[in-house]
Scaffold this motif. Structure first.
Motif: not given
Length: 483
Positions: A332-333, A372-376, A378-386
Protein backbone atom coordinates in the motif's frame (compact mmCIF):
# COMPACT_ATOMS: atom_id res chain seq x y z
CA UNK A 1 -24.34 -24.90 6.94
CA UNK A 2 -27.71 -26.63 6.74
CA UNK A 3 -30.61 -24.15 6.70
CA UNK A 4 -34.23 -25.03 7.55
CA UNK A 5 -37.15 -22.66 7.02
CA UNK A 6 -40.35 -22.86 9.05
CA UNK A 7 -43.47 -20.76 8.46
CA UNK A 8 -42.03 -18.92 5.45
CA UNK A 9 -40.35 -19.53 2.09
CA UNK A 10 -38.11 -16.47 1.92
CA UNK A 11 -34.98 -18.53 1.32
CA UNK A 12 -33.03 -15.84 -0.52
CA UNK A 13 -33.14 -13.24 2.27
CA UNK A 14 -31.88 -15.65 4.93
CA UNK A 15 -29.52 -17.72 2.78
CA UNK A 16 -27.65 -14.69 1.47
CA UNK A 17 -27.00 -13.46 5.00
CA UNK A 18 -25.95 -16.93 6.09
CA UNK A 19 -23.43 -17.10 3.24
CA UNK A 20 -22.00 -13.73 4.31
CA UNK A 21 -21.74 -14.67 7.99
CA UNK A 22 -20.60 -18.29 7.52
CA UNK A 23 -18.69 -18.40 4.22
CA UNK A 24 -17.12 -21.57 2.87
CA UNK A 25 -18.42 -23.92 5.55
CA UNK A 26 -20.71 -26.94 5.65
CA UNK A 27 -20.57 -27.05 9.42
CA UNK A 28 -23.55 -26.28 11.64
CA UNK A 29 -27.32 -26.02 11.39
CA UNK A 30 -29.66 -23.05 11.30
CA UNK A 31 -33.43 -22.63 11.65
CA UNK A 32 -35.31 -19.52 10.49
CA UNK A 33 -38.98 -19.36 11.51
CA UNK A 34 -41.88 -16.95 11.09
CA UNK A 35 -45.10 -17.05 13.09
CA UNK A 36 -48.19 -14.84 13.16
CA UNK A 37 -49.96 -13.89 16.38
CA UNK A 38 -52.86 -11.56 17.08
CA UNK A 39 -50.63 -8.51 17.40
CA UNK A 40 -47.21 -9.33 15.98
CA UNK A 41 -45.47 -11.20 13.19
CA UNK A 42 -42.45 -12.77 14.90
CA UNK A 43 -39.25 -13.97 13.28
CA UNK A 44 -37.02 -16.31 15.27
CA UNK A 45 -33.73 -18.02 14.49
CA UNK A 46 -31.65 -20.74 16.07
CA UNK A 47 -28.06 -21.47 15.01
CA UNK A 48 -25.85 -24.34 16.18
CA UNK A 49 -22.20 -23.85 15.24
CA UNK A 50 -18.93 -25.20 16.64
CA UNK A 51 -20.57 -26.43 19.83
CA UNK A 52 -22.39 -23.18 20.54
CA UNK A 53 -26.09 -22.32 20.19
CA UNK A 54 -27.52 -18.90 19.42
CA UNK A 55 -31.10 -17.62 19.46
CA UNK A 56 -32.55 -14.46 17.96
CA UNK A 57 -35.99 -12.89 17.62
CA UNK A 58 -37.52 -9.77 16.08
CA UNK A 59 -41.13 -8.83 15.55
CA UNK A 60 -43.34 -6.65 13.38
CA UNK A 61 -46.92 -5.42 13.92
CA UNK A 62 -49.36 -7.67 12.06
CA UNK A 63 -50.71 -4.58 10.29
CA UNK A 64 -47.33 -4.32 8.48
CA UNK A 65 -46.99 -8.04 7.73
CA UNK A 66 -47.68 -7.59 4.01
CA UNK A 67 -44.67 -5.30 3.64
CA UNK A 68 -42.13 -7.64 2.02
CA UNK A 69 -39.15 -5.41 2.83
CA UNK A 70 -40.01 -5.22 6.54
CA UNK A 71 -40.75 -8.94 6.73
CA UNK A 72 -37.37 -9.79 5.21
CA UNK A 73 -35.76 -7.30 7.53
CA UNK A 74 -36.94 -9.05 10.71
CA UNK A 75 -35.95 -12.44 9.26
CA UNK A 76 -32.42 -11.19 8.67
CA UNK A 77 -32.25 -9.34 11.99
CA UNK A 78 -33.28 -12.42 13.97
CA UNK A 79 -30.76 -14.55 12.09
CA UNK A 80 -28.01 -12.01 12.72
CA UNK A 81 -28.78 -11.82 16.45
CA UNK A 82 -28.54 -15.61 16.67
CA UNK A 83 -25.27 -15.62 14.69
CA UNK A 84 -23.80 -12.99 16.97
CA UNK A 85 -23.91 -15.52 19.83
CA UNK A 86 -21.89 -18.18 17.99
CA UNK A 87 -19.39 -16.11 15.98
CA UNK A 88 -16.04 -15.09 17.51
CA UNK A 89 -16.62 -11.38 16.80
CA UNK A 90 -19.40 -9.10 15.50
CA UNK A 91 -19.41 -9.11 11.66
CA UNK A 92 -18.31 -5.73 10.27
CA UNK A 93 -21.39 -5.39 8.05
CA UNK A 94 -23.87 -6.60 10.64
CA UNK A 95 -27.13 -7.91 9.18
CA UNK A 96 -26.54 -6.46 5.71
CA UNK A 97 -26.63 -9.28 3.20
CA UNK A 98 -26.46 -7.39 -0.09
CA UNK A 99 -23.39 -6.79 -2.23
CA UNK A 100 -24.12 -3.06 -2.54
CA UNK A 101 -24.52 -1.63 0.97
CA UNK A 102 -24.11 1.93 -0.29
CA UNK A 103 -27.37 1.67 -2.23
CA UNK A 104 -29.16 2.06 1.11
CA UNK A 105 -27.30 5.17 2.17
CA UNK A 106 -27.17 6.67 -1.33
CA UNK A 107 -30.94 6.29 -1.77
CA UNK A 108 -31.43 7.76 1.69
CA UNK A 109 -29.31 10.83 0.89
CA UNK A 110 -30.81 11.30 -2.58
CA UNK A 111 -34.29 11.25 -0.99
CA UNK A 112 -33.32 14.15 1.26
CA UNK A 113 -31.97 12.32 4.29
CA UNK A 114 -28.93 13.53 6.20
CA UNK A 115 -25.65 11.78 6.81
CA UNK A 116 -26.58 11.56 10.49
CA UNK A 117 -29.89 9.83 9.72
CA UNK A 118 -28.13 7.52 7.25
CA UNK A 119 -25.72 6.57 10.02
CA UNK A 120 -28.63 5.78 12.35
CA UNK A 121 -30.24 3.61 9.65
CA UNK A 122 -27.09 1.48 9.31
CA UNK A 123 -26.53 1.29 13.06
CA UNK A 124 -30.04 0.65 14.39
CA UNK A 125 -31.58 -1.41 11.58
CA UNK A 126 -28.59 -3.35 10.26
CA UNK A 127 -26.08 -3.31 13.18
CA UNK A 128 -23.23 -2.15 10.92
CA UNK A 129 -19.94 -1.33 12.67
CA UNK A 130 -18.87 2.29 13.06
CA UNK A 131 -15.93 1.90 10.66
CA UNK A 132 -18.11 0.41 7.91
CA UNK A 133 -20.80 3.04 8.45
CA UNK A 134 -18.22 5.73 7.84
CA UNK A 135 -16.97 4.02 4.67
CA UNK A 136 -20.52 3.66 3.40
CA UNK A 137 -21.58 7.25 4.00
CA UNK A 138 -18.33 8.72 2.64
CA UNK A 139 -18.79 6.70 -0.56
CA UNK A 140 -22.45 7.70 -0.85
CA UNK A 141 -21.42 11.33 -0.77
CA UNK A 142 -19.63 10.71 -4.07
CA UNK A 143 -22.69 8.88 -5.43
CA UNK A 144 -24.88 11.92 -4.78
CA UNK A 145 -22.38 14.15 -6.57
CA UNK A 146 -22.21 11.75 -9.53
CA UNK A 147 -26.00 11.44 -9.80
CA UNK A 148 -26.19 15.20 -10.29
CA UNK A 149 -24.00 14.90 -13.42
CA UNK A 150 -26.31 12.42 -15.16
CA UNK A 151 -29.19 13.40 -17.43
CA UNK A 152 -32.32 11.45 -18.48
CA UNK A 153 -30.97 10.15 -21.82
CA UNK A 154 -27.42 9.49 -20.65
CA UNK A 155 -25.98 6.00 -20.40
CA UNK A 156 -22.63 4.35 -19.84
CA UNK A 157 -20.92 1.86 -22.15
CA UNK A 158 -18.84 -1.14 -21.15
CA UNK A 159 -16.68 -2.93 -23.73
CA UNK A 160 -15.39 -6.34 -22.66
CA UNK A 161 -12.19 -8.09 -23.77
CA UNK A 162 -12.40 -11.55 -22.10
CA UNK A 163 -8.78 -12.57 -22.68
CA UNK A 164 -5.78 -12.63 -20.33
CA UNK A 165 -2.11 -13.53 -20.81
CA UNK A 166 -2.50 -16.31 -18.21
CA UNK A 167 -5.05 -17.20 -15.54
CA UNK A 168 -4.42 -15.96 -11.99
CA UNK A 169 -4.93 -18.37 -9.08
CA UNK A 170 -7.68 -16.23 -7.50
CA UNK A 171 -9.59 -15.61 -10.74
CA UNK A 172 -13.11 -16.96 -11.32
CA UNK A 173 -13.98 -14.82 -14.34
CA UNK A 174 -14.73 -16.45 -17.67
CA UNK A 175 -11.70 -15.15 -19.52
CA UNK A 176 -9.55 -17.07 -21.97
CA UNK A 177 -5.81 -17.46 -21.63
CA UNK A 178 -4.11 -16.20 -24.76
CA UNK A 179 -1.64 -19.06 -24.34
CA UNK A 180 -4.47 -21.51 -25.12
CA UNK A 181 -7.07 -19.46 -26.98
CA UNK A 182 -5.06 -16.82 -28.83
CA UNK A 183 -6.52 -17.99 -32.15
CA UNK A 184 -9.95 -16.73 -31.02
CA UNK A 185 -8.79 -13.16 -30.44
CA UNK A 186 -8.74 -11.87 -34.07
CA UNK A 187 -12.26 -13.19 -34.94
CA UNK A 188 -13.47 -11.97 -31.55
CA UNK A 189 -12.27 -8.46 -32.36
CA UNK A 190 -14.04 -8.57 -35.74
CA UNK A 191 -17.32 -9.55 -34.06
CA UNK A 192 -16.87 -6.83 -31.43
CA UNK A 193 -16.31 -4.20 -34.12
CA UNK A 194 -19.63 -5.27 -35.68
CA UNK A 195 -21.38 -4.80 -32.33
CA UNK A 196 -19.76 -1.38 -31.88
CA UNK A 197 -20.90 -0.27 -35.36
CA UNK A 198 -24.46 -1.50 -34.78
CA UNK A 199 -24.67 0.06 -31.30
CA UNK A 200 -23.37 3.37 -32.64
CA UNK A 201 -26.22 3.46 -35.17
CA UNK A 202 -28.75 2.83 -32.41
CA UNK A 203 -27.23 5.56 -30.24
CA UNK A 204 -27.48 8.08 -33.06
CA UNK A 205 -31.04 7.07 -33.97
CA UNK A 206 -32.26 7.45 -30.40
CA UNK A 207 -30.24 10.52 -29.45
CA UNK A 208 -28.67 8.97 -26.40
CA UNK A 209 -25.47 10.27 -24.87
CA UNK A 210 -22.47 8.23 -23.73
CA UNK A 211 -21.53 9.75 -20.38
CA UNK A 212 -18.82 7.28 -19.32
CA UNK A 213 -17.04 4.50 -21.20
CA UNK A 214 -15.07 1.62 -19.74
CA UNK A 215 -13.03 -1.03 -21.55
CA UNK A 216 -12.59 -3.97 -19.19
CA UNK A 217 -11.95 -7.68 -19.16
CA UNK A 218 -10.18 -10.00 -18.73
CA UNK A 219 -7.21 -7.90 -19.66
CA UNK A 220 -8.00 -5.52 -22.55
CA UNK A 221 -4.32 -4.75 -23.04
CA UNK A 222 -3.84 -8.35 -24.10
CA UNK A 223 -4.66 -6.77 -27.47
CA UNK A 224 -1.60 -5.75 -29.46
CA UNK A 225 -1.03 -2.05 -30.11
CA UNK A 226 -2.45 -2.31 -33.69
CA UNK A 227 -5.49 -4.25 -32.44
CA UNK A 228 -6.07 -1.70 -29.70
CA UNK A 229 -5.76 1.10 -32.25
CA UNK A 230 -8.47 -0.54 -34.42
CA UNK A 231 -10.78 -0.92 -31.43
CA UNK A 232 -10.37 2.67 -30.28
CA UNK A 233 -10.74 4.02 -33.82
CA UNK A 234 -14.05 2.15 -34.17
CA UNK A 235 -15.29 3.55 -30.87
CA UNK A 236 -14.39 7.11 -31.90
CA UNK A 237 -16.00 6.64 -35.32
CA UNK A 238 -19.30 5.20 -34.12
CA UNK A 239 -19.78 6.73 -30.65
CA UNK A 240 -20.18 10.45 -30.07
CA UNK A 241 -17.87 11.02 -27.10
CA UNK A 242 -18.12 14.82 -27.11
CA UNK A 243 -20.04 14.74 -23.80
CA UNK A 244 -18.26 11.73 -22.31
CA UNK A 245 -17.01 12.63 -18.83
CA UNK A 246 -14.67 9.66 -18.35
CA UNK A 247 -13.07 7.06 -20.64
CA UNK A 248 -11.21 4.27 -18.84
CA UNK A 249 -9.12 1.40 -20.17
CA UNK A 250 -8.38 -1.45 -17.78
CA UNK A 251 -4.67 -1.99 -18.27
CA UNK A 252 -4.70 -4.75 -15.70
CA UNK A 253 -1.51 -6.74 -15.96
CA UNK A 254 1.63 -4.56 -16.08
CA UNK A 255 3.31 -7.15 -18.32
CA UNK A 256 0.82 -6.30 -21.10
CA UNK A 257 1.78 -2.62 -21.13
CA UNK A 258 4.52 -0.67 -22.83
CA UNK A 259 4.94 2.96 -23.81
CA UNK A 260 3.78 2.42 -27.41
CA UNK A 261 0.54 0.72 -26.39
CA UNK A 262 -0.16 3.31 -23.71
CA UNK A 263 0.39 6.10 -26.23
CA UNK A 264 -2.07 4.39 -28.59
CA UNK A 265 -4.64 4.23 -25.79
CA UNK A 266 -4.16 7.85 -24.77
CA UNK A 267 -4.26 9.12 -28.36
CA UNK A 268 -7.33 6.93 -28.91
CA UNK A 269 -9.31 9.04 -26.46
CA UNK A 270 -8.97 7.29 -23.09
CA UNK A 271 -8.21 9.65 -20.22
CA UNK A 272 -8.07 7.14 -17.37
CA UNK A 273 -5.88 4.04 -17.09
CA UNK A 274 -5.98 1.21 -14.59
CA UNK A 275 -2.72 -0.60 -13.77
CA UNK A 276 -3.29 -3.46 -11.35
CA UNK A 277 -0.28 -4.94 -9.56
CA UNK A 278 -2.52 -6.60 -6.88
CA UNK A 279 0.60 -6.72 -4.68
CA UNK A 280 4.05 -5.18 -4.74
CA UNK A 281 5.62 -8.39 -3.42
CA UNK A 282 7.32 -10.52 -6.06
CA UNK A 283 6.92 -13.59 -3.87
CA UNK A 284 3.16 -13.12 -3.54
CA UNK A 285 2.93 -12.45 -7.29
CA UNK A 286 4.65 -15.77 -7.93
CA UNK A 287 2.26 -17.62 -5.63
CA UNK A 288 -0.84 -16.30 -7.41
CA UNK A 289 0.46 -16.95 -10.92
CA UNK A 290 0.93 -13.32 -11.98
CA UNK A 291 3.80 -13.41 -14.46
CA UNK A 292 5.03 -9.92 -13.84
CA UNK A 293 7.28 -8.26 -11.30
CA UNK A 294 7.15 -5.19 -9.12
CA UNK A 295 9.77 -3.63 -11.41
CA UNK A 296 7.40 -4.07 -14.37
CA UNK A 297 4.62 -2.39 -12.40
CA UNK A 298 6.84 0.61 -11.71
CA UNK A 299 7.87 0.78 -15.37
CA UNK A 300 4.26 0.55 -16.57
CA UNK A 301 3.23 3.35 -14.22
CA UNK A 302 6.05 5.60 -15.46
CA UNK A 303 5.11 4.81 -19.07
CA UNK A 304 1.47 5.69 -18.39
CA UNK A 305 2.54 9.06 -17.03
CA UNK A 306 4.82 9.58 -20.03
CA UNK A 307 1.92 8.76 -22.36
CA UNK A 308 -0.08 11.61 -20.80
CA UNK A 309 -2.37 9.89 -18.32
CA UNK A 310 -3.30 12.01 -15.33
CA UNK A 311 -5.97 9.68 -13.97
CA UNK A 312 -4.38 6.34 -13.05
CA UNK A 313 -5.97 3.67 -10.85
CA UNK A 314 -4.02 0.87 -9.19
CA UNK A 315 -5.61 -2.28 -7.70
CA UNK A 316 -4.42 -4.20 -4.65
CA UNK A 317 -5.87 -7.35 -3.06
CA UNK A 318 -5.88 -7.95 0.70
CA UNK A 319 -5.72 -11.59 1.76
CA UNK A 320 -3.51 -13.15 -0.92
CA UNK A 321 -1.48 -16.26 0.01
CA UNK A 322 1.82 -15.47 1.68
CA UNK A 323 0.84 -11.90 2.53
CA UNK A 324 0.83 -10.51 6.07
CA UNK A 325 -0.51 -7.30 7.55
CA UNK A 326 3.00 -5.84 7.42
CA UNK A 327 3.80 -6.92 3.86
CA UNK A 328 0.42 -5.77 2.57
CA UNK A 329 0.86 -2.37 4.19
CA UNK A 330 4.26 -2.18 2.49
CA UNK A 331 2.51 -2.72 -0.87
CA UNK A 332 0.00 0.00 0.00
CA UNK A 333 2.75 2.44 0.94
CA UNK A 334 4.67 1.73 -2.26
CA UNK A 335 1.58 2.44 -4.34
CA UNK A 336 0.75 5.58 -2.36
CA UNK A 337 4.31 6.71 -3.03
CA UNK A 338 3.58 6.68 -6.77
CA UNK A 339 0.71 9.13 -6.11
CA UNK A 340 -1.94 7.63 -8.43
CA UNK A 341 -5.31 9.37 -8.63
CA UNK A 342 -7.13 6.21 -7.52
CA UNK A 343 -6.30 3.12 -5.48
CA UNK A 344 -8.78 0.24 -5.33
CA UNK A 345 -8.38 -2.15 -2.40
CA UNK A 346 -10.06 -5.51 -2.95
CA UNK A 347 -10.53 -8.22 -0.37
CA UNK A 348 -9.81 -11.71 -1.65
CA UNK A 349 -13.00 -13.60 -2.53
CA UNK A 350 -12.66 -17.39 -2.84
CA UNK A 351 -14.79 -18.59 -5.75
CA UNK A 352 -15.26 -22.24 -6.66
CA UNK A 353 -13.92 -21.68 -10.18
CA UNK A 354 -10.63 -20.30 -8.84
CA UNK A 355 -7.50 -22.38 -8.21
CA UNK A 356 -7.18 -20.93 -4.70
CA UNK A 357 -10.54 -22.41 -3.75
CA UNK A 358 -8.94 -25.86 -3.81
CA UNK A 359 -5.47 -24.93 -2.52
CA UNK A 360 -5.71 -22.47 0.37
CA UNK A 361 -2.23 -22.90 1.76
CA UNK A 362 -0.78 -19.67 3.11
CA UNK A 363 -4.03 -17.69 3.08
CA UNK A 364 -4.11 -15.06 5.85
CA UNK A 365 -6.75 -15.45 8.56
CA UNK A 366 -9.84 -13.24 8.73
CA UNK A 367 -8.22 -11.43 11.65
CA UNK A 368 -5.09 -10.74 9.59
CA UNK A 369 -7.21 -9.42 6.71
CA UNK A 370 -9.08 -7.16 9.16
CA UNK A 371 -5.75 -5.73 10.30
CA UNK A 372 -4.66 -5.23 6.66
CA UNK A 373 -7.79 -3.25 5.86
CA UNK A 374 -7.73 -1.18 9.06
CA UNK A 375 -4.12 -0.14 8.57
CA UNK A 376 -4.68 0.44 4.85
CA UNK A 377 -7.63 2.75 5.46
CA UNK A 378 -5.59 4.80 7.93
CA UNK A 379 -2.72 5.11 5.42
CA UNK A 380 -5.00 6.09 2.54
CA UNK A 381 -6.94 8.69 4.51
CA UNK A 382 -3.67 10.18 5.79
CA UNK A 383 -2.46 10.45 2.18
CA UNK A 384 -5.59 12.38 1.15
CA UNK A 385 -7.64 9.59 -0.46
CA UNK A 386 -11.40 9.27 0.02
CA UNK A 387 -13.62 6.18 -0.43
CA UNK A 388 -15.87 6.78 -3.44
CA UNK A 389 -17.46 3.38 -4.09
CA UNK A 390 -17.59 0.00 -2.46
CA UNK A 391 -19.16 -3.38 -2.94
CA UNK A 392 -19.08 -6.83 -1.43
CA UNK A 393 -18.83 -10.32 -2.89
CA UNK A 394 -19.74 -13.75 -1.64
CA UNK A 395 -17.05 -15.73 0.15
CA UNK A 396 -14.85 -12.74 0.96
CA UNK A 397 -12.10 -13.12 3.55
CA UNK A 398 -13.50 -11.89 6.86
CA UNK A 399 -16.78 -10.85 5.18
CA UNK A 400 -15.29 -7.47 4.29
CA UNK A 401 -15.52 -5.43 1.06
CA UNK A 402 -13.83 -3.89 -1.98
CA UNK A 403 -13.30 -0.14 -1.80
CA UNK A 404 -12.33 2.36 -4.46
CA UNK A 405 -10.33 5.31 -3.11
CA UNK A 406 -9.71 8.57 -4.97
CA UNK A 407 -7.91 11.84 -4.66
CA UNK A 408 -10.29 14.85 -4.64
CA UNK A 409 -11.47 15.52 -8.19
CA UNK A 410 -10.83 11.96 -9.41
CA UNK A 411 -14.06 10.17 -8.54
CA UNK A 412 -14.44 7.07 -10.75
CA UNK A 413 -17.75 7.92 -12.39
CA UNK A 414 -18.29 4.69 -14.32
CA UNK A 415 -17.72 2.58 -11.22
CA UNK A 416 -20.36 4.52 -9.31
CA UNK A 417 -22.89 4.56 -12.17
CA UNK A 418 -22.49 0.81 -12.59
CA UNK A 419 -22.42 -0.24 -8.94
CA UNK A 420 -25.18 2.10 -7.79
CA UNK A 421 -27.23 1.41 -10.97
CA UNK A 422 -27.79 5.13 -11.50
CA UNK A 423 -28.58 4.73 -15.20
CA UNK A 424 -28.40 2.22 -18.04
CA UNK A 425 -25.10 0.36 -18.51
CA UNK A 426 -24.86 -0.81 -22.11
CA UNK A 427 -22.42 -3.74 -22.37
CA UNK A 428 -20.66 -4.91 -25.52
CA UNK A 429 -18.45 -7.95 -26.00
CA UNK A 430 -18.21 -11.41 -24.50
CA UNK A 431 -19.53 -11.74 -20.96
CA UNK A 432 -21.05 -8.27 -21.00
CA UNK A 433 -24.22 -7.70 -19.01
CA UNK A 434 -26.43 -4.80 -20.07
CA UNK A 435 -28.45 -3.34 -17.20
CA UNK A 436 -31.38 -1.32 -18.54
CA UNK A 437 -32.57 1.20 -15.97
CA UNK A 438 -36.31 1.62 -16.44
CA UNK A 439 -36.86 3.78 -13.36
CA UNK A 440 -36.44 3.49 -9.58
CA UNK A 441 -36.21 -0.16 -8.65
CA UNK A 442 -36.85 -1.29 -12.24
CA UNK A 443 -33.86 -2.98 -13.82
CA UNK A 444 -33.78 -5.42 -16.71
CA UNK A 445 -30.66 -7.44 -17.54
CA UNK A 446 -29.43 -8.78 -20.88
CA UNK A 447 -26.40 -11.08 -21.10
CA UNK A 448 -23.93 -11.52 -23.93
CA UNK A 449 -22.42 -15.05 -24.19
CA UNK A 450 -19.47 -15.47 -21.82
CA UNK A 451 -17.25 -17.71 -23.93
CA UNK A 452 -15.57 -15.84 -26.83
CA UNK A 453 -16.30 -18.65 -29.31
CA UNK A 454 -20.00 -18.48 -28.39
CA UNK A 455 -19.96 -14.71 -28.71
CA UNK A 456 -18.44 -14.95 -32.18
CA UNK A 457 -20.93 -17.59 -33.30
CA UNK A 458 -23.97 -15.73 -31.99
CA UNK A 459 -23.08 -12.19 -33.03
CA UNK A 460 -26.14 -11.80 -35.29
CA UNK A 461 -28.41 -12.73 -32.38
CA UNK A 462 -26.52 -10.26 -30.16
CA UNK A 463 -27.10 -7.43 -32.66
CA UNK A 464 -30.83 -8.19 -32.72
CA UNK A 465 -30.88 -8.10 -28.93
CA UNK A 466 -29.22 -4.66 -28.96
CA UNK A 467 -32.09 -3.36 -31.09
CA UNK A 468 -34.55 -4.83 -28.56
CA UNK A 469 -32.70 -3.10 -25.73
CA UNK A 470 -32.98 0.30 -27.40
CA UNK A 471 -36.65 -0.30 -28.20
CA UNK A 472 -37.19 -1.03 -24.50
CA UNK A 473 -35.44 2.21 -23.54
CA UNK A 474 -37.56 4.21 -25.97
CA UNK A 475 -40.76 2.60 -24.68
CA UNK A 476 -39.79 3.41 -21.09
CA UNK A 477 -39.07 7.02 -22.00
CA UNK A 478 -42.41 7.37 -23.77
CA UNK A 479 -44.19 6.29 -20.59
CA UNK A 480 -42.32 8.71 -18.35
CA UNK A 481 -44.50 11.74 -17.60
CA UNK A 482 -43.05 15.13 -18.36
CA UNK A 483 -42.28 17.21 -15.27
Amino acid sequence: MKLTLRGHQDLYAVEQLMMQLFPQTDEGEALSALSTGKTYLTATAKIEYQGRVGHGARRLPVAEAENVRLRRQILQQSFYLAALQVLPAPPPWGALAGVRPTKLTSAHLLAGGTEASADRLLKDTYFVSEARRRLCIDASRHTVETARLLRPRDLSVYVGIPFCPTRCAYCSFVSQSVEKFGKDLPPYLEALLREITHTGQLLRQTGRTVRTLYIGGGTPTTLSAPQMERLLAAIREHFDLSECLEFTVEGGRPDTLDLQKLQVIRQGGADRMSINPQTMSDEVLRRIGRRHTTAQTLRAYADAQAAGFDGINMDLIAGLPGDTADSFLDSVRQVIGLDPSNITVHTLALKKAAELYQDRRGLPSGEAVAEMLTRTEAALRSAGYEPYYLYRQKYMSGSFENVGWCKPGYTGLYNIAMMEELHTILSLGGGGMTKVNLGPGKLQRFHNPKIPADYIGRIDEILRQKAEIFALLEEADSQTPLL
